[in-house]
Design an enzyme around this catalytic site. Sequence first.
Site, PDB file in Angstrom:
ATOM      1  N   HIS A 220       0.888  -1.297  -0.108  1.00 36.62           N
ATOM      2  CA  HIS A 220      -0.023   0.095  -0.111  1.00 36.62           C
ATOM      3  C   HIS A 220       0.880   1.267   0.056  1.00 36.62           C
ATOM      4  O   HIS A 220       1.850   1.227   0.837  1.00 36.62           O
ATOM      5  CB  HIS A 220      -0.775  -0.062   1.276  1.00 36.62           C
ATOM      6  CG  HIS A 220      -1.399   1.432   1.862  1.00 36.62           C
ATOM      7  ND1 HIS A 220      -2.026   2.108   0.980  1.00 36.62           N
ATOM      8  CD2 HIS A 220      -1.113   1.814   2.816  1.00 36.62           C
ATOM      9  CE1 HIS A 220      -2.315   3.181   1.854  1.00 36.62           C
ATOM     10  NE2 HIS A 220      -1.827   2.918   3.155  1.00 36.62           N
ATOM     11  N   TYR A 254      -5.708   9.548   1.856  1.00 40.57           N
ATOM     12  CA  TYR A 254      -5.884   9.965   3.204  1.00 40.57           C
ATOM     13  C   TYR A 254      -4.620  10.979   3.461  1.00 40.57           C
ATOM     14  O   TYR A 254      -3.493  10.580   2.677  1.00 40.57           O
ATOM     15  CB  TYR A 254      -6.101   8.833   4.213  1.00 40.57           C
ATOM     16  CG  TYR A 254      -4.949   7.875   4.536  1.00 40.57           C
ATOM     17  CD1 TYR A 254      -3.826   8.303   5.435  1.00 40.57           C
ATOM     18  CD2 TYR A 254      -5.062   6.450   3.969  1.00 40.57           C
ATOM     19  CE1 TYR A 254      -2.735   7.250   5.240  1.00 40.57           C
ATOM     20  CE2 TYR A 254      -3.887   5.706   3.938  1.00 40.57           C
ATOM     21  CZ  TYR A 254      -2.751   5.758   4.510  1.00 40.57           C
ATOM     22  OH  TYR A 254      -2.020   5.060   4.975  1.00 40.57           O
ATOM     23  N   ASP A 544     -28.766 -20.048  17.607  1.00 44.87           N
ATOM     24  CA  ASP A 544     -29.852 -20.833  17.853  1.00 44.87           C
ATOM     25  C   ASP A 544     -30.057 -21.860  16.994  1.00 44.87           C
ATOM     26  O   ASP A 544     -29.688 -21.853  15.747  1.00 44.87           O
ATOM     27  CB  ASP A 544     -31.120 -19.602  18.008  1.00 44.87           C
ATOM     28  CG  ASP A 544     -31.145 -19.065  16.475  1.00 44.87           C
ATOM     29  OD1 ASP A 544     -30.309 -18.946  15.646  1.00 44.87           O
ATOM     30  OD2 ASP A 544     -32.452 -18.294  16.254  1.00 44.87           O
TER      31      ASP A 544
HETATM   32  P1  FAD Z   1       3.605  -6.091  12.796  1.00 49.03           P
HETATM   33  O1  FAD Z   1       3.839  -4.684  13.096  1.00 49.03           O
HETATM   34  O2  FAD Z   1       4.069  -6.551  11.301  1.00 49.03           O
HETATM   35  O3  FAD Z   1       4.244  -6.938  13.851  1.00 49.03           O
HETATM   36  C1  FAD Z   1       4.457  -8.259  13.720  1.00 49.03           C
HETATM   37  C2  FAD Z   1       5.817  -8.642  14.121  1.00 49.03           C
HETATM   38  O4  FAD Z   1       5.832 -10.132  14.027  1.00 49.03           O
HETATM   39  C3  FAD Z   1       6.817  -8.108  13.348  1.00 49.03           C
HETATM   40  O5  FAD Z   1       7.687  -7.265  14.419  1.00 49.03           O
HETATM   41  C4  FAD Z   1       7.782  -9.185  12.908  1.00 49.03           C
HETATM   42  O6  FAD Z   1       9.115  -9.008  12.878  1.00 49.03           O
HETATM   43  C5  FAD Z   1       7.248 -10.303  13.981  1.00 49.03           C
HETATM   44  N1  FAD Z   1       7.479 -11.795  13.291  1.00 49.03           N
HETATM   45  C6  FAD Z   1       6.659 -12.035  12.294  1.00 49.03           C
HETATM   46  N2  FAD Z   1       7.094 -13.559  11.832  1.00 49.03           N
HETATM   47  C7  FAD Z   1       8.087 -13.855  13.167  1.00 49.03           C
HETATM   48  C8  FAD Z   1       8.637 -15.035  13.484  1.00 49.03           C
HETATM   49  N3  FAD Z   1       8.558 -16.242  12.805  1.00 49.03           N
HETATM   50  N4  FAD Z   1       9.740 -14.991  14.752  1.00 49.03           N
HETATM   51  C9  FAD Z   1       9.564 -13.837  15.404  1.00 49.03           C
HETATM   52  N5  FAD Z   1       9.123 -12.665  15.013  1.00 49.03           N
HETATM   53  C10 FAD Z   1       8.147 -12.461  13.843  1.00 49.03           C
HETATM   54  N6  FAD Z   1      -2.951   1.109  10.454  1.00 49.03           N
HETATM   55  C11 FAD Z   1      -3.769   2.065  10.925  1.00 49.03           C
HETATM   56  O7  FAD Z   1      -4.621   1.809  11.798  1.00 49.03           O
HETATM   57  N7  FAD Z   1      -3.753   3.482  10.572  1.00 49.03           N
HETATM   58  C12 FAD Z   1      -2.840   3.626   9.699  1.00 49.03           C
HETATM   59  O8  FAD Z   1      -2.825   4.979   9.164  1.00 49.03           O
HETATM   60  C13 FAD Z   1      -2.458   2.789   8.982  1.00 49.03           C
HETATM   61  N8  FAD Z   1      -1.590   3.041   7.821  1.00 49.03           N
HETATM   62  C14 FAD Z   1      -0.795   2.050   7.210  1.00 49.03           C
HETATM   63  C15 FAD Z   1       0.117   2.533   6.288  1.00 49.03           C
HETATM   64  C16 FAD Z   1       1.032   1.546   5.817  1.00 49.03           C
HETATM   65  C17 FAD Z   1       2.102   2.128   4.788  1.00 49.03           C
HETATM   66  C18 FAD Z   1       1.177   0.222   6.263  1.00 49.03           C
HETATM   67  C19 FAD Z   1       2.195  -0.415   5.740  1.00 49.03           C
HETATM   68  C20 FAD Z   1       0.284  -0.084   7.098  1.00 49.03           C
HETATM   69  C21 FAD Z   1      -0.706   0.904   7.885  1.00 49.03           C
HETATM   70  N9  FAD Z   1      -1.601   0.533   8.883  1.00 49.03           N
HETATM   71  C22 FAD Z   1      -2.529   1.305   9.285  1.00 49.03           C
HETATM   72  C23 FAD Z   1      -1.598  -0.902   9.059  1.00 49.03           C
HETATM   73  C24 FAD Z   1      -0.924  -1.266  10.435  1.00 49.03           C
HETATM   74  O9  FAD Z   1       0.473  -0.847  10.234  1.00 49.03           O
HETATM   75  C25 FAD Z   1      -0.853  -2.675  10.782  1.00 49.03           C
HETATM   76  O10 FAD Z   1      -2.212  -3.407  10.368  1.00 49.03           O
HETATM   77  C26 FAD Z   1      -0.333  -2.913  12.156  1.00 49.03           C
HETATM   78  O11 FAD Z   1       0.690  -2.222  12.496  1.00 49.03           O
HETATM   79  C27 FAD Z   1      -0.114  -4.437  12.427  1.00 49.03           C
HETATM   80  O12 FAD Z   1       0.500  -4.677  13.578  1.00 49.03           O
HETATM   81  P2  FAD Z   1       0.834  -6.100  13.839  1.00 49.03           P
HETATM   82  O13 FAD Z   1       1.507  -6.210  15.420  1.00 49.03           O
HETATM   83  O14 FAD Z   1      -0.228  -7.110  13.614  1.00 49.03           O
HETATM   84  O15 FAD Z   1       2.077  -6.571  12.659  1.00 49.03           O
HETATM   85  N1  THG Z   2     -34.967 -24.011  10.375  1.00 49.41           N
HETATM   86  C1  THG Z   2     -34.153 -25.135  10.828  1.00 49.41           C
HETATM   87  N2  THG Z   2     -33.090 -24.973  11.534  1.00 49.41           N
HETATM   88  C2  THG Z   2     -32.803 -23.442  11.899  1.00 49.41           C
HETATM   89  C3  THG Z   2     -33.479 -22.433  11.351  1.00 49.41           C
HETATM   90  C4  THG Z   2     -34.572 -22.663  10.399  1.00 49.41           C
HETATM   91  N3  THG Z   2     -31.769 -23.023  12.604  1.00 49.41           N
HETATM   92  C5  THG Z   2     -30.868 -21.728  12.670  1.00 49.41           C
HETATM   93  C6  THG Z   2     -32.236 -20.839  12.668  1.00 49.41           C
HETATM   94  N4  THG Z   2     -33.238 -20.998  11.349  1.00 49.41           N
HETATM   95  C7  THG Z   2     -32.864 -20.728  13.925  1.00 49.41           C
HETATM   96  N5  THG Z   2     -33.908 -19.853  13.851  1.00 49.41           N
HETATM   97  C8  THG Z   2     -35.169 -20.056  14.458  1.00 49.41           C
HETATM   98  C9  THG Z   2     -35.993 -19.083  14.603  1.00 49.41           C
HETATM   99  C10 THG Z   2     -37.125 -19.603  15.217  1.00 49.41           C
HETATM  100  C11 THG Z   2     -37.732 -20.675  14.981  1.00 49.41           C
HETATM  101  C12 THG Z   2     -36.938 -21.626  14.011  1.00 49.41           C
HETATM  102  C13 THG Z   2     -35.669 -21.374  13.951  1.00 49.41           C
HETATM  103  C14 THG Z   2     -39.154 -20.863  15.204  1.00 49.41           C
HETATM  104  N6  THG Z   2     -39.817 -20.448  16.307  1.00 49.41           N
HETATM  105  C15 THG Z   2     -40.988 -20.647  16.761  1.00 49.41           C
HETATM  106  C16 THG Z   2     -41.511 -19.361  17.758  1.00 49.41           C
HETATM  107  O1  THG Z   2     -40.392 -18.659  18.211  1.00 49.41           O
HETATM  108  O2  THG Z   2     -42.484 -19.319  17.879  1.00 49.41           O
HETATM  109  C17 THG Z   2     -41.382 -22.036  17.774  1.00 49.41           C
HETATM  110  C18 THG Z   2     -40.464 -22.035  19.018  1.00 49.41           C
HETATM  111  C19 THG Z   2     -40.798 -23.084  19.951  1.00 49.41           C
HETATM  112  O3  THG Z   2     -41.622 -23.979  19.662  1.00 49.41           O
HETATM  113  O4  THG Z   2     -40.158 -23.375  20.695  1.00 49.41           O
HETATM  114  O5  THG Z   2     -39.966 -21.570  14.512  1.00 49.41           O
HETATM  115  O6  THG Z   2     -35.009 -22.009   9.891  1.00 49.41           O
HETATM  116  N7  THG Z   2     -34.440 -26.318  10.696  1.00 49.41           N
END
Ligand code: FAD
Ligand code: THG
Length: 812
Positions: A220, A254, A544
């Site tokens: 980036h 940005y 659920d």
């Molecule tokens: P890292 O900082 O990469 O840390 C991971 C660490 O793991 C590294 O230090 C590495 O050395 C270590 N490591 C990896 N493998 C091993 C291994 N096998 N053994 C030991 N150590 C290891 N984010 C924002 O929120 N705002 C911004 O404005 C923004 N701008 C950005 C601009 C740029 C140009 C870039 C590149 C990134 C930007 N980001 C921004 C994103 C942000 O920088 C990252 O998402 C964030 O820093 C990731 O943090 P991290 O700790 O997960 O990774």
């Molecule tokens: N069908 C089947 N499984 C499911 C769903 C489905 N699992 C995930 C999700 N959908 C679950 N959600 C619901 C929500 C409500 C009901 C069924 C699945 C339902 N409720 C009745 C009531 O609230 O009046 C009956 C309750 C009861 O008698 O206890 O029918 O779509 N297979």
Amino acid sequence: MTQPKVVIIGAGIVGTSLADELTTRGCTDVTVLDRGSMFTTGGSTSHAPGLVFQTNGSKTMSEFARYTVEKFVGLGAFNQLGGLEIATTEARLTDLHRRLGWAQSWGIPGELVNPAQCRELHPLLDVDRVLGGFHTPTDGLAKAVLAATAQADRATSLGARFLGDQEVVEVLQRGGRVTGVRTAAGDEFAADVVVSAAGFWGAQLGATVGLTVPLVPMAHQFAKTGQLAELRRDGQAPDAAVLPILRYQDKDLYYREYGDRLGIGYYGHRPMPVDMATLLTDTAGEAMPSMLPFTEDDFAPAWTASTDLLPALGDSKVEEGFNGIFSFTPDGMSIMGEHRDLPGFWVAEAVWVTHSAGVAKAMAEWILDGAPSVDVHECDLYRFEEPAKSPEFILTTSSQAFVEVYDIIHPHEYRREPRDLRVSPFHARQRELGAFFFEGGCWERPAWYEANAPLIAELSADGVAFPERDDWSNRFYSPISIAEARWTRQHVALYDMTPLTRYEVSGPGACEFLQRMTTNNVDKSVGSVTYTLLLDETGGVRSDLTVARLAADLYQVGANGPLDMDWLTRHLPESGVTLRDITGGTCCIGVWGPRARDLVAPVCAADISHGAFGYFRAIRTFIGSVPVTMMRVSYVGELGWEIYASAEHGAKLWDLLFEAGREHRAIAAGRIAFNSLRLEKGYRSWGTDMTAEHHPGPAGVGFAVSKKKADFLGKAALDGAAEPSKVLRSIVFDAPDAVVLGKEPVSVDGVVVGYVTSAGYSATIGRTIAYAWLPAGVGVGDAVNVAYLTTSHTATVHAEPVVDPDMTLIRR
Ligand code: FAD
Ligand code: THG
């Protein structure tokens, strides 16, 4: 395990934040290893410009960001100069209203500002190009390395140690559990818990222990201008910043200040996925493996757009730049969780600086207490469907996520690529009927059928309304869905329920297992179907389910997605229970509506009269010659059945039912109608209306918790729970043409008190129905206001369910 021995791989912002969160919770035996040197390790954190915009469509991500800001402010590692997002197009201006809505829903301060105010906030702007802005005063710049250092220092003072030049090359295990890590130098570090916080190295590291960590390292572009006279201030530090951080999303840009220079970040270039193998060879021995050479040509459009928006740049040029690497994922969310097949190995990756401390806090709670206090299902390592774990899928979708970083994404937008990964046996027939397919869970799902278009005229003649929609809510939508919903309640419709996740739970321990895992009593007669919940240890709703007892030791479970399989698998006893995902090998048609029995009875081998086949019962029988399992369950709240068959019989089943339905004018109906009907009935959709953040009672599913059952997972937490402060309510909009789509803020007397989860137009009552989390004191009949883009709608809290409260439609 209250005091596990922890090794964290990576001392970037995530690893250091986690060390701090663990040690402050009393878990002090923490060792953090990094291949680089502390704390400018060479990872993404080392050169992150640190912009933090908290507002996000995801409540969880906003929550993570809010906590990060709060914490970094406390550490003196945050410059809270505010954020400004500007609009130069009408579409963006409207979208800023939506973003303001998210901010209000999730409690982030913000306001919309006019061009003159934008100019006041950021004097470099050419406001003739600006239509308006969104100002967020608590956003700002995280000083990422300083924040990492400060957290590491605090962790060190509590007992943690941080070791540089330690490249982990192997994760050690014994007896199926993590036991530590080995470094390139051959040193071993013992551990009960190993957390990979390795940033974009994470996929590599995960692969060494057979774990797919679906992230793609992407380059980036980030550049700095030369000195700008307009930004010169006496005595300021070289990286000082005073003006709000600025986002120009219409051009994927940005900005932040560095003294009298401007830093410019660009997401408009082609996706540049980085091949790790090549990278590691090319950058071997380099201090900054995460910085690739600047590719000037890719930046050209960014520079043009920037000089247009910020004329002061005209006299300057790009003085330095680089292509920095960080992680992208298929859905833009982070990746958190524990390796299921190697307990003790955790990951926290694809995390921005913005969300880092929030993610770390949730990780620490998860590792030490068993569950995070914030709902993290959107970030869960196991949220992905099987095809989504392929390298092709990960690369395609993560590249798309890069392209879309600043795009305006409609809430009902669906994936365009890859497609057709999972199709039901009815797919060919659905295409003949003009199905408009949305992708969901890698399945092709009909949203509506063009073949039903003529019903609009017919129903209109009967007085059914088809209100006009605004351009935004009209997307990924068709009024045909109103006709389909109405037709279901008046006649009968066929719904493709194949994508509904389902499992077979069998064996001598099946009953006991499901009794322990779920809230309702499932130890009932063969042929019973039970609506029940999965709770976590804190009593939060994990899912659920419908649980059908098909034989003494055989259950079919209707579930919500991959996370249910993960959860159940983790809790499986050593022996006695077999858990199998049967979704792909089977199919399902929901036949629902007042004529459902008339339709099915003639082709069904069994007696399906109300007396013989009661509500929430299941039988095995035949439709024609097709062996089926039928359940009298209806998420749309109508008479009818879910009819399951194995996949090879699917086409025949569809044709038989369709043929039988002809004299009853049966139609095929799609997901939008389905959603509208379940809202009418008060049925919750897990993941949207309720999550692990909610207890059953306040979510409106307390009836699924058995009062008689001695114990089940999560029961203790429910027993001790305080009165809920917020509850999920149905609200009905006053105006027939008022529409909302979800996540909008809800206010009472001008004060935001809650937010919408899901919504749909009800053909039955001719109004939109929505669910909203509201203070417990807001009751039936109370008036609320819901902001929607540039307008707002009045609505009234309604008793549930809105349609058929006496269950007469279902139990006939
Ligand atoms: P890292 O900082 O990469 O840390 C991971 C660490 O793991 C590294 O230090 C590495 O050395 C270590 N490591 C990896 N493998 C091993 C291994 N096998 N053994 C030991 N150590 C290891 N984010 C924002 O929120 N705002 C911004 O404005 C923004 N701008 C950005 C601009 C740029 C140009 C870039 C590149 C990134 C930007 N980001 C921004 C994103 C942000 O920088 C990252 O998402 C964030 O820093 C990731 O943090 P991290 O700790 O997960 O990774
Ligand atoms: N069908 C089947 N499984 C499911 C769903 C489905 N699992 C995930 C999700 N959908 C679950 N959600 C619901 C929500 C409500 C009901 C069924 C699945 C339902 N409720 C009745 C009531 O609230 O009046 C009956 C309750 C009861 O008698 O206890 O029918 O779509 N297979």
